[in-house]
Design a protein around this motif. Structure first.
Motif, PDB file in Angstrom:
ATOM      1  N   ASP A  82       0.842  -0.966  -0.137  1.00  7.43           N
ATOM      2  CA  ASP A  82       0.058   0.057  -0.040  1.00  7.43           C
ATOM      3  C   ASP A  82       0.764   1.302  -0.085  1.00  7.43           C
ATOM      4  O   ASP A  82       1.502   1.402   0.934  1.00  7.43           O
ATOM      5  CB  ASP A  82      -0.920  -0.002   1.263  1.00  7.43           C
ATOM      6  CG  ASP A  82      -1.999  -1.088   1.138  1.00  7.43           C
ATOM      7  OD1 ASP A  82      -2.606  -1.353   0.056  1.00  7.43           O
ATOM      8  OD2 ASP A  82      -2.315  -1.423   2.082  1.00  7.43           O
ATOM      9  N   ALA A  83       0.817   1.930  -1.124  1.00  8.83           N
ATOM     10  CA  ALA A  83       1.804   3.097  -1.182  1.00  8.83           C
ATOM     11  C   ALA A  83       1.127   4.398  -1.720  1.00  8.83           C
ATOM     12  O   ALA A  83       1.921   5.296  -1.820  1.00  8.83           O
ATOM     13  CB  ALA A  83       3.000   2.660  -2.171  1.00  8.83           C
ATOM     14  N   THR A  84      -0.180   4.356  -1.905  1.00 12.48           N
ATOM     15  CA  THR A  84      -0.718   5.626  -2.422  1.00 12.48           C
ATOM     16  C   THR A  84      -0.391   6.932  -1.744  1.00 12.48           C
ATOM     17  O   THR A  84       0.031   7.800  -2.266  1.00 12.48           O
ATOM     18  CB  THR A  84      -2.228   5.513  -2.442  1.00 12.48           C
ATOM     19  OG1 THR A  84      -2.499   4.365  -3.507  1.00 12.48           O
ATOM     20  CG2 THR A  84      -2.850   6.551  -3.315  1.00 12.48           C
ATOM     21  N   PRO A  85      -0.590   6.859  -0.343  1.00 10.21           N
ATOM     22  CA  PRO A  85      -0.240   7.941   0.400  1.00 10.21           C
ATOM     23  C   PRO A  85       1.185   8.648   0.352  1.00 10.21           C
ATOM     24  O   PRO A  85       1.582   9.898   0.030  1.00 10.21           O
ATOM     25  CB  PRO A  85      -0.525   7.652   1.779  1.00 10.21           C
ATOM     26  CG  PRO A  85      -1.553   6.826   1.748  1.00 10.21           C
ATOM     27  CD  PRO A  85      -1.069   5.905   0.549  1.00 10.21           C
ATOM     28  N   GLU A  86       2.052   7.692   0.193  1.00  9.01           N
ATOM     29  CA  GLU A  86       3.524   7.896  -0.001  1.00  9.01           C
ATOM     30  C   GLU A  86       3.653   8.421  -1.295  1.00  9.01           C
ATOM     31  O   GLU A  86       4.717   9.227  -1.507  1.00  9.01           O
ATOM     32  CB  GLU A  86       4.490   6.660   0.264  1.00  9.01           C
ATOM     33  CG  GLU A  86       4.526   6.110   1.747  1.00  9.01           C
ATOM     34  CD  GLU A  86       3.156   5.597   2.031  1.00  9.01           C
ATOM     35  OE1 GLU A  86       3.112   5.720   3.655  1.00  9.01           O
ATOM     36  OE2 GLU A  86       2.402   4.975   1.518  1.00  9.01           O
ATOM     37  N   ALA A  87       3.130   7.933  -2.277  1.00 14.33           N
ATOM     38  CA  ALA A  87       3.289   8.473  -3.925  1.00 14.33           C
ATOM     39  C   ALA A  87       2.824  10.125  -3.746  1.00 14.33           C
ATOM     40  O   ALA A  87       3.199  10.717  -4.783  1.00 14.33           O
ATOM     41  CB  ALA A  87       2.406   7.331  -4.652  1.00 14.33           C
ATOM     42  N   ILE A  88       1.645  10.149  -3.243  1.00 10.23           N
ATOM     43  CA  ILE A  88       0.709  11.335  -3.561  1.00 10.23           C
ATOM     44  C   ILE A  88       1.266  12.651  -2.477  1.00 10.23           C
ATOM     45  O   ILE A  88       1.377  13.770  -3.093  1.00 10.23           O
ATOM     46  CB  ILE A  88      -0.617  11.264  -3.589  1.00 10.23           C
ATOM     47  CG1 ILE A  88      -0.846  10.329  -4.974  1.00 10.23           C
ATOM     48  CG2 ILE A  88      -1.094  12.438  -3.581  1.00 10.23           C
ATOM     49  CD1 ILE A  88      -2.305   9.775  -4.954  1.00 10.23           C
ATOM     50  N   LYS A  89       1.617  12.252  -1.381  1.00  7.93           N
ATOM     51  CA  LYS A  89       1.849  13.432  -0.286  1.00  7.93           C
ATOM     52  C   LYS A  89       2.926  14.318  -0.724  1.00  7.93           C
ATOM     53  O   LYS A  89       2.849  15.455  -0.679  1.00  7.93           O
ATOM     54  CB  LYS A  89       2.177  12.772   1.158  1.00  7.93           C
ATOM     55  CG  LYS A  89       1.027  12.600   1.941  1.00  7.93           C
ATOM     56  CD  LYS A  89       1.215  12.286   3.495  1.00  7.93           C
ATOM     57  CE  LYS A  89      -0.059  11.982   4.020  1.00  7.93           C
ATOM     58  NZ  LYS A  89       0.347  11.533   5.526  1.00  7.93           N
ATOM     59  N   PRO A  90       4.060  13.820  -1.361  1.00 10.65           N
ATOM     60  CA  PRO A  90       5.203  14.808  -1.753  1.00 10.65           C
ATOM     61  C   PRO A  90       4.769  15.582  -2.814  1.00 10.65           C
ATOM     62  O   PRO A  90       5.529  16.654  -3.148  1.00 10.65           O
ATOM     63  CB  PRO A  90       6.248  13.659  -2.317  1.00 10.65           C
ATOM     64  CG  PRO A  90       6.175  12.466  -1.718  1.00 10.65           C
ATOM     65  CD  PRO A  90       4.567  12.364  -1.191  1.00 10.65           C
ATOM     66  N   LEU A  91       3.679  15.333  -3.616  1.00 11.37           N
ATOM     67  CA  LEU A  91       3.159  15.933  -4.779  1.00 11.37           C
ATOM     68  C   LEU A  91       2.272  17.229  -4.417  1.00 11.37           C
ATOM     69  O   LEU A  91       2.083  18.057  -5.034  1.00 11.37           O
ATOM     70  CB  LEU A  91       2.453  15.331  -5.813  1.00 11.37           C
ATOM     71  CG  LEU A  91       3.270  14.039  -6.471  1.00 11.37           C
ATOM     72  CD1 LEU A  91       2.393  13.177  -7.151  1.00 11.37           C
ATOM     73  CD2 LEU A  91       4.412  14.558  -7.079  1.00 11.37           C
ATOM     74  N   LEU A  92       1.583  17.123  -3.182  1.00 15.74           N
ATOM     75  CA  LEU A  92       0.630  18.028  -2.575  1.00 15.74           C
ATOM     76  C   LEU A  92       1.412  19.509  -2.330  1.00 15.74           C
ATOM     77  O   LEU A  92       2.295  19.394  -1.642  1.00 15.74           O
ATOM     78  CB  LEU A  92       0.091  17.603  -1.397  1.00 15.74           C
ATOM     79  CG  LEU A  92      -0.917  16.156  -1.660  1.00 15.74           C
ATOM     80  CD1 LEU A  92      -1.351  15.960  -0.268  1.00 15.74           C
ATOM     81  CD2 LEU A  92      -1.856  16.522  -2.751  1.00 15.74           C
ATOM     82  N   ASP A  93       0.633  20.704  -2.528  1.00 11.29           N
ATOM     83  CA  ASP A  93       0.958  21.904  -2.232  1.00 11.29           C
ATOM     84  C   ASP A  93       0.383  22.148  -0.782  1.00 11.29           C
ATOM     85  O   ASP A  93       0.915  22.725   0.048  1.00 11.29           O
ATOM     86  CB  ASP A  93       0.465  22.794  -3.292  1.00 11.29           C
ATOM     87  CG  ASP A  93       1.204  22.723  -4.537  1.00 11.29           C
ATOM     88  OD1 ASP A  93       2.243  22.302  -4.654  1.00 11.29           O
ATOM     89  OD2 ASP A  93       0.361  22.731  -5.444  1.00 11.29           O
ATOM     90  N   LYS A  94      -1.059  21.548  -0.639  1.00 11.64           N
ATOM     91  CA  LYS A  94      -1.557  21.671   0.735  1.00 11.64           C
ATOM     92  C   LYS A  94      -2.371  20.257   0.934  1.00 11.64           C
ATOM     93  O   LYS A  94      -2.868  19.695  -0.143  1.00 11.64           O
ATOM     94  CB  LYS A  94      -2.650  22.959   0.634  1.00 11.64           C
ATOM     95  CG  LYS A  94      -2.087  24.060   0.499  1.00 11.64           C
ATOM     96  CD  LYS A  94      -2.927  25.157   0.814  1.00 11.64           C
ATOM     97  CE  LYS A  94      -2.199  26.484   0.765  1.00 11.64           C
ATOM     98  NZ  LYS A  94      -2.320  27.791   0.223  1.00 11.64           N
ATOM     99  N   GLU A  95      -2.404  19.850   2.087  1.00 10.28           N
ATOM    100  CA  GLU A  95      -2.999  18.744   2.789  1.00 10.28           C
ATOM    101  C   GLU A  95      -4.596  19.323   2.737  1.00 10.28           C
ATOM    102  O   GLU A  95      -4.586  20.385   3.736  1.00 10.28           O
ATOM    103  CB  GLU A  95      -2.566  17.890   3.351  1.00 10.28           C
ATOM    104  CG  GLU A  95      -3.059  16.684   3.786  1.00 10.28           C
ATOM    105  CD  GLU A  95      -2.415  15.606   4.395  1.00 10.28           C
ATOM    106  OE1 GLU A  95      -2.755  14.783   5.046  1.00 10.28           O
ATOM    107  OE2 GLU A  95      -1.121  15.736   4.424  1.00 10.28           O
ATOM    108  N   ILE A  96      -5.655  18.695   2.791  1.00 11.57           N
ATOM    109  CA  ILE A  96      -6.926  18.834   3.271  1.00 11.57           C
ATOM    110  C   ILE A  96      -7.192  17.772   4.383  1.00 11.57           C
ATOM    111  O   ILE A  96      -7.893  16.753   4.010  1.00 11.57           O
ATOM    112  CB  ILE A  96      -8.069  19.124   2.090  1.00 11.57           C
ATOM    113  CG1 ILE A  96      -7.523  19.913   1.083  1.00 11.57           C
ATOM    114  CG2 ILE A  96      -9.517  19.208   2.754  1.00 11.57           C
ATOM    115  CD1 ILE A  96      -8.423  19.948  -0.198  1.00 11.57           C
TER     116      ILE A  96
END
Length: 172
Positions: free
Chosen positions: A84-98
């Protein structure tokens, strides 16, 4: 909701993250597509990638760079197993987290699956003016997630919604 206004349809891309799903048996991806189109939004693209950080990131990065894609919905890869790696893949791309999205998701999910909801690493954020919502891979979780997302992507929803903020997401 102001019924006198027309829905402002958004272009939404759907990504299923799975080592085993195909278009023929991707129930969760189909639920998201069916829900977004039934609501009046437009499907920008749909694809499936394996649980691989770099393949997930490649698709998300391409969609985030595409100015016509306004929202990305992912399903799968939000659990706690080694794959399971979706958060690790996407978090570095985010400018802001909701953060509120994951909090609300787990609160609603708790009513359905009790403490098992702690295993969900559901998240949402903004990258390059594009909303990204990461949902678990189960069809029930996708329905729960859509029940939260749909009003926020409806430009008529009051007192406020995320759709109305799209033109302002890239302001400095």
């Amino acid at each position: 909701m102001n019924q006198n206004e027309s829905l402002l349809p958004l272009k939404i891309a759907v990504l299923t993250v799975s080592d085993t799903r195909t278009e023929a048996d991707d129930k969760s991806g189909k639920i998201l597509v069916d829900n977004l189109t039934a609501t009046g939004h437009l499907l920008a693209e749909k694809t499936i990638v394996p649980d691989n950080i770099y393949q997930i990131r490649a698709v998300i990065s391409r969609w985030v760079a595409d100015e016509s894609v306004q929202v990305i919905l992912t399903t799968g890869g939000t659990g706690v197993t080694g794959r399971d790696a979706t958060p690790e893949a996407i978090k570095p791309l985010l400018d802001k987290e909701i953060e509120g999205f994951g909090e609300i998701f787990r609160m609603i999910s708790y009513q359905e699956i009790k403490t098992s909801t702690i295993q969900s690493r559901t998240l949402a954020g903004v990258a390059n003016g594009t909303y990204i919502f990461c949902l678990p891979g189960s069809s029930g979780a996708c329905q729960t997630g859509w029940s939260i997302i749909k009003d926020q992507l409806d430009s008529r929803h009051r007192p406020c919604n995320l759709a109305q903020l799209i033109p302002r997401l890239t302001e400095n």
